[in-house]
Design a protein around this motif. Structure first.
Motif, PDB file in Angstrom:
ATOM      1  N   VAL A 144       0.862  -1.180   0.000  1.00 26.60           N
ATOM      2  CA  VAL A 144       0.000   0.000   0.000  1.00 26.60           C
ATOM      3  C   VAL A 144       0.893   1.222   0.000  1.00 26.60           C
ATOM      4  CG1 VAL A 144      -1.657   1.348   1.335  1.00 26.60           C
ATOM      5  CG2 VAL A 144      -1.917  -1.132   1.176  1.00 26.60           C
ATOM      6  N   ASN A 145       0.718   2.065  -0.998  1.00 27.06           N
ATOM      7  CA  ASN A 145       1.494   3.293  -1.102  1.00 27.06           C
ATOM      8  C   ASN A 145       0.737   4.421  -0.415  1.00 27.06           C
ATOM      9  OD1 ASN A 145       3.809   2.619  -3.173  1.00 27.06           O
ATOM     10  ND2 ASN A 145       1.941   1.689  -3.959  1.00 27.06           N
ATOM     11  N   LEU A 146       1.386   5.055   0.526  1.00 30.29           N
ATOM     12  CA  LEU A 146       0.795   6.166   1.266  1.00 30.29           C
ATOM     13  C   LEU A 146       1.321   7.455   0.643  1.00 30.29           C
ATOM     14  CD1 LEU A 146      -1.006   6.840   3.662  1.00 30.29           C
ATOM     15  CD2 LEU A 146       0.982   6.696   5.144  1.00 30.29           C
ATOM     16  N   ILE A 198       3.452  13.347   9.511  1.00 24.70           N
ATOM     17  CA  ILE A 198       2.233  12.600   9.819  1.00 24.70           C
ATOM     18  C   ILE A 198       2.285  11.227   9.164  1.00 24.70           C
ATOM     19  CG2 ILE A 198      -0.269  12.532   9.507  1.00 24.70           C
ATOM     20  CD1 ILE A 198      -0.131  15.648   9.504  1.00 24.70           C
ATOM     21  N   ALA A 199       2.690  11.186   7.899  1.00 21.27           N
ATOM     22  CA  ALA A 199       2.764   9.912   7.178  1.00 21.27           C
ATOM     23  C   ALA A 199       3.730   8.947   7.852  1.00 21.27           C
ATOM     24  CB  ALA A 199       3.179  10.164   5.732  1.00 21.27           C
ATOM     25  N   ARG A 200       4.855   9.458   8.352  1.00 23.19           N
ATOM     26  CA  ARG A 200       5.843   8.600   9.008  1.00 23.19           C
ATOM     27  C   ARG A 200       5.307   8.047  10.320  1.00 23.19           C
ATOM     28  NH1 ARG A 200       9.229   7.578   4.780  1.00 23.19           N
ATOM     29  NH2 ARG A 200       9.356   9.508   3.569  1.00 23.19           N
ATOM     30  N   GLN A 248      -3.003  10.977   1.331  1.00 21.11           N
ATOM     31  CA  GLN A 248      -3.070  11.723   2.590  1.00 21.11           C
ATOM     32  C   GLN A 248      -3.388  13.168   2.248  1.00 21.11           C
ATOM     33  OE1 GLN A 248      -0.132  11.128   5.901  1.00 21.11           O
ATOM     34  NE2 GLN A 248       0.330  13.273   5.480  1.00 21.11           N
ATOM     35  N   GLY A 249      -4.631  13.565   2.489  1.00 17.52           N
ATOM     36  CA  GLY A 249      -5.070  14.871   2.014  1.00 17.52           C
ATOM     37  C   GLY A 249      -5.596  15.769   3.110  1.00 17.52           C
ATOM     38  N   SER A 250      -5.655  17.046   2.792  1.00 10.66           N
ATOM     39  CA  SER A 250      -6.185  18.085   3.670  1.00 10.66           C
ATOM     40  C   SER A 250      -7.045  19.008   2.816  1.00 10.66           C
ATOM     41  CB  SER A 250      -5.031  18.857   4.314  1.00 10.66           C
ATOM     42  OG  SER A 250      -4.435  19.742   3.374  1.00 10.66           O
ATOM     43  N   GLY A 257      -6.532  13.523   6.470  1.00  9.18           N
ATOM     44  CA  GLY A 257      -7.238  12.251   6.399  1.00  9.18           C
ATOM     45  C   GLY A 257      -6.760  11.436   5.218  1.00  9.18           C
ATOM     46  N   TYR A 258      -7.318  10.252   5.089  1.00  9.25           N
ATOM     47  CA  TYR A 258      -6.900   9.340   4.028  1.00  9.25           C
ATOM     48  C   TYR A 258      -8.043   9.073   3.064  1.00  9.25           C
ATOM     49  CZ  TYR A 258      -2.650   9.017   6.545  1.00  9.25           C
ATOM     50  OH  TYR A 258      -1.467   9.373   7.143  1.00  9.25           O
TER      51      TYR A 258
END
Length: 339
Positions: free
Chosen positions: A39-41, A54-56, A99-101, A268-269
């Protein structure tokens, strides 16, 4: 043709495995080892920024919850749209999470004519964190609180010397909130866009720009403690505090001049809107488990965030729709236009 059939078979196996995970069942080891892609974040920013941090934090706990590898991919540029467009161009099989805002998903498409997607092209799976915003001012600004800032802004506008407010770019959430503030108080203010948070904070500290409406964390408060800038107020709702380190500051909504001006930013995702339901449910379950991890909560709080109560998929859809409608209405009222 044979290669196409193999690709279809791999995707079918992946959907079955993720469907099993959504039902609380473990995917067979052979399937996990041989068929499931990582899964690529997608973090739509360069390494080292808040979004990357945040992703880490999420990467390893999410991998544990999914039972498969998760890889953070950084792709910044064009207001986050490069990363978004890559996710939309990938298969709708759960192999990419965005990963969006509000910046990337709602506002970027309104100001960049080259962006071909809209907020509705994504499906909100789960919110992972909210981050507080505050009114920051240069240390030499003759305003000690929001009411004094409003009075000063009106005087300066009347004199033909409007106050300046900085943001990280045209169409960013910080630009939109600054323009909305100027509209609400009825005073012209001049927008000064920057190419990132660091140069903006540097100019605030150097008395080069008057105010900014920014996300704040421990590092920003440290600058205030060093006397390099001022925190006039948070943008929390009246009577509420979103983070322990902001308890000493009032809310803008506690002032006499401004009411109903509550904002934060969130991360959020998301997946493509046409991602199959079993995949979405599996990802939702894994992200909800990630949010419950004490270490995730502690690490997000350390960088200024707060982990909210998990949303159901229905609640996530409602929240995303409401946030999109609110920001679009504000953008329309301030006449935000494509650049």
């Amino acid at each position: 043709m044979r290669g196409h059939q193999c690709a279809q078979r791999r995707q079918q196996v992946r959907l079955v495995a993720l469907g099993l995970a959504a039902a609380g069942l473990a995917a067979p080891a052979l399937v996990a080892a041989q068929a499931l892609k990582p899964v690529n974040l997608m973090a739509p920013c360069p390494a080292g920024g808040l979004s990357d941090a945040i992703a880490r934090v999420v990467e390893r706990p999410l991998a544990k919850a999914l039972g498969q590898m998760v890889i953070v991919e950084n792709l910044g540029g064009a207001g986050g749209s490069l990363g978004a467009q890559k996710v939309l161009g990938a298969p709708a099989d759960g192999s990419y999470l965005y990963q969006g805002s509000p910046n990337e998903l709602i506002l970027t498409s309104m100001v960049l004519p080259t962006v071909r997607y809209k907020a509705e092209d994504f499906r909100f799976v789960q919110m992972i964190g909210t981050f507080p915003l505050a009114v920051l001012a240069r240390k030499g600004l003759p305003a000690a609180n929001v009411d004094e800032l409003v009075a000063l802004a009106r005087r300066q506008a009347a004199a033909g010397k409007p106050l300046t407010y900085g943001s990280v770019g045209v169409g960013s959430l910080y630009h939109v909130i600054g323009a909305h503030f100027a509209q609400v108080i009825g005073a012209e203010m001049t927008h000064v866009p920057y190419k990132g948070m660091a140069p903006l904070l540097t100019d605030l500290g150097g008395d080069q720009v008057d105010v900014s409406f920014l996300v704040v964390g421990d590092s920003t408060i440290a600058l205030a403690d060093q006397g390099r800038l001022e925190v006039l107020a948070t943008l929390a709702p009246k009577g509420q505090v979103e983070a322990e380190f902001l308890r000493r500051y009032p809310s803008i909504n506690d002032s006499a001049s401004i009411k109903d001006f509550a904002f934060n930013t969130w991360t959020g995702y998301f997946v493509r809107k046409d991602t199959p339901e079993p995949v979405v449910e599996a990802l939702h379950k894994a992200l909800s488990a990630t949010m419950a991890d004490p270490e995730v909560r502690a690490q997000l709080e350390k960088i200024g965030g707060r982990v909210p109560a998990p949303l159901s998929l229905a609640q996530a859809a409602q929240e995303y729709q409401a946030q999109t409608a609110r920001l679009r209405a504000i953008a329309t009222s301030i006449k935000l236009e494509a650049q």
